[in-house]
Design an enzyme around this catalytic site. Structure first.
Site, short mmCIF file in Angstrom:
data_model
loop_
_atom_site.label_atom_id
_atom_site.label_comp_id
_atom_site.label_asym_id
_atom_site.label_seq_id
_atom_site.Cartn_x
_atom_site.Cartn_y
_atom_site.Cartn_z
N TYR A 165 -1.56 4.94 -6.85
CA TYR A 165 -0.41 5.07 -5.57
C TYR A 165 -0.63 4.39 -4.71
CZ TYR A 165 -1.14 8.40 -1.17
OH TYR A 165 -1.34 8.28 -0.13
N LYS A 168 1.90 2.83 -2.24
CA LYS A 168 2.02 2.58 -0.22
C LYS A 168 2.05 0.63 -0.12
CE LYS A 168 1.94 6.70 0.56
NZ LYS A 168 3.18 7.23 0.69
#
Length: 260
Positions: free
Chosen positions: A156, A160
């Site tokens: 994740y 990002k």
């Protein structure tokens, strides 16, 4: 306020949480909003709530992991409202880390990167010609403080951070075509991502200089600014909306002598 009177906005993963708050804020300021979500029931509910408050919204089931689904959502927004001015890339995936990095699996890594980073790429690619045609197009990506510092979640966080890089490169490409591209990087926000896991976001509020965690509306306000003409000379920016988390090490300040 009517900063978005005559605008059309498409928001991904807008059935709940940050996405729903963003869609509601843009509609409140006059935008016609296409609420998209992989969960059609959630999308319908969020759009209905906007209409109940006097806004203009339609819903559309969209899977950002599927090129055809993304193209259909963009086409529906343009066909329904006649134009597309704002795209908000909010969809993401975040799987829990394995205890040891070497135990991570390819499937979780691939899903997090595909939905979080490549999903934004798919949506931006499909929307860009219409954003250029609008003459005032804006893309706002929803990033995370995880893309700035280490807060766990390998895949994740990598996605990002990649989204922040895509924000900059796309801003450079799209700027001469009249489209601005920016990113909002939230800290801890009170959403179902916490409560569905039985976790209380307020447990980390003491880590924040402002003494509280964020609300979805905090993020929506920042998105509305970056999407509006108030930010007409702002592009390629990563804007932390994090209560000061990435600016101030609260634990260090509390444990160190004054002045150190």
């Amino acid at each position: 306020m009517t900063r978005f009177e005559g605008y059309t906005a498409l928001v991904t993963a807008a059935g709940r949480g940050i996405g729903a708050a963003v869609a509601a804020r843009l509609a409140e300021e006059g935008a016609r909003v296409l609420v998209t979500d992989i969960d059609p029931v959630a999308a319908e509910k969020a759009a209905a709530e906007i209409r109940e408050r006097g806004g203009t919204a339609r819903e559309f089931a969209c899977d950002v992991g599927n090129k055809e689904s993304v193209a259909a959502a963009v086409a529906y927004a343009v066909e329904t409202f006649g134009r597309l001015d704002v795209l908000v890339n909010n969809a993401y995936s975040c799987h829990p880390d394995a205890p040891l990095f070497e135990d991570e699996d390819d499937e979780g890594w691939a899903r997090d990167l595909d939905l979080t980073l490549t999903g934004a790429y798919r949506c931006s690619r499909a929307a860009l010609p219409h954003l250029v045609a609008s003459g005032r197009g804006a893309i706002v990506n929803i990033g995370s403080v995880n893309g700035i510092q280490d807060f766990g979640n390998h895949a994740y966080s990598a996605a990002k951070a990649g989204l922040a890089s895509l924000t900059r490169t796309l801003a450079g490409h799209a700027g001469p075509r009249g489209v601005r591209v920016n990113l909002v990087a939230p800290g801890t926000v009170r959403t179902r991502a916490w409560t569905d896991q039985g976790r209380n976001p307020d447990a980390v509020r003491e880590l924040y200089p402002l003494g509280r965690v964020g609300e979805p509306e905090d993020i929506a306000a920042a998105v509305a600014f970056l999407a509006s003409r108030d930010a007409a000379w702002v592009t390629g920016v990563v804007l932390p909306v994090d209560g000061g988390l990435t600016a101030v090490n609260v634990g260090f300040r509390k444990s160190s002598p004054s002045g150190d």
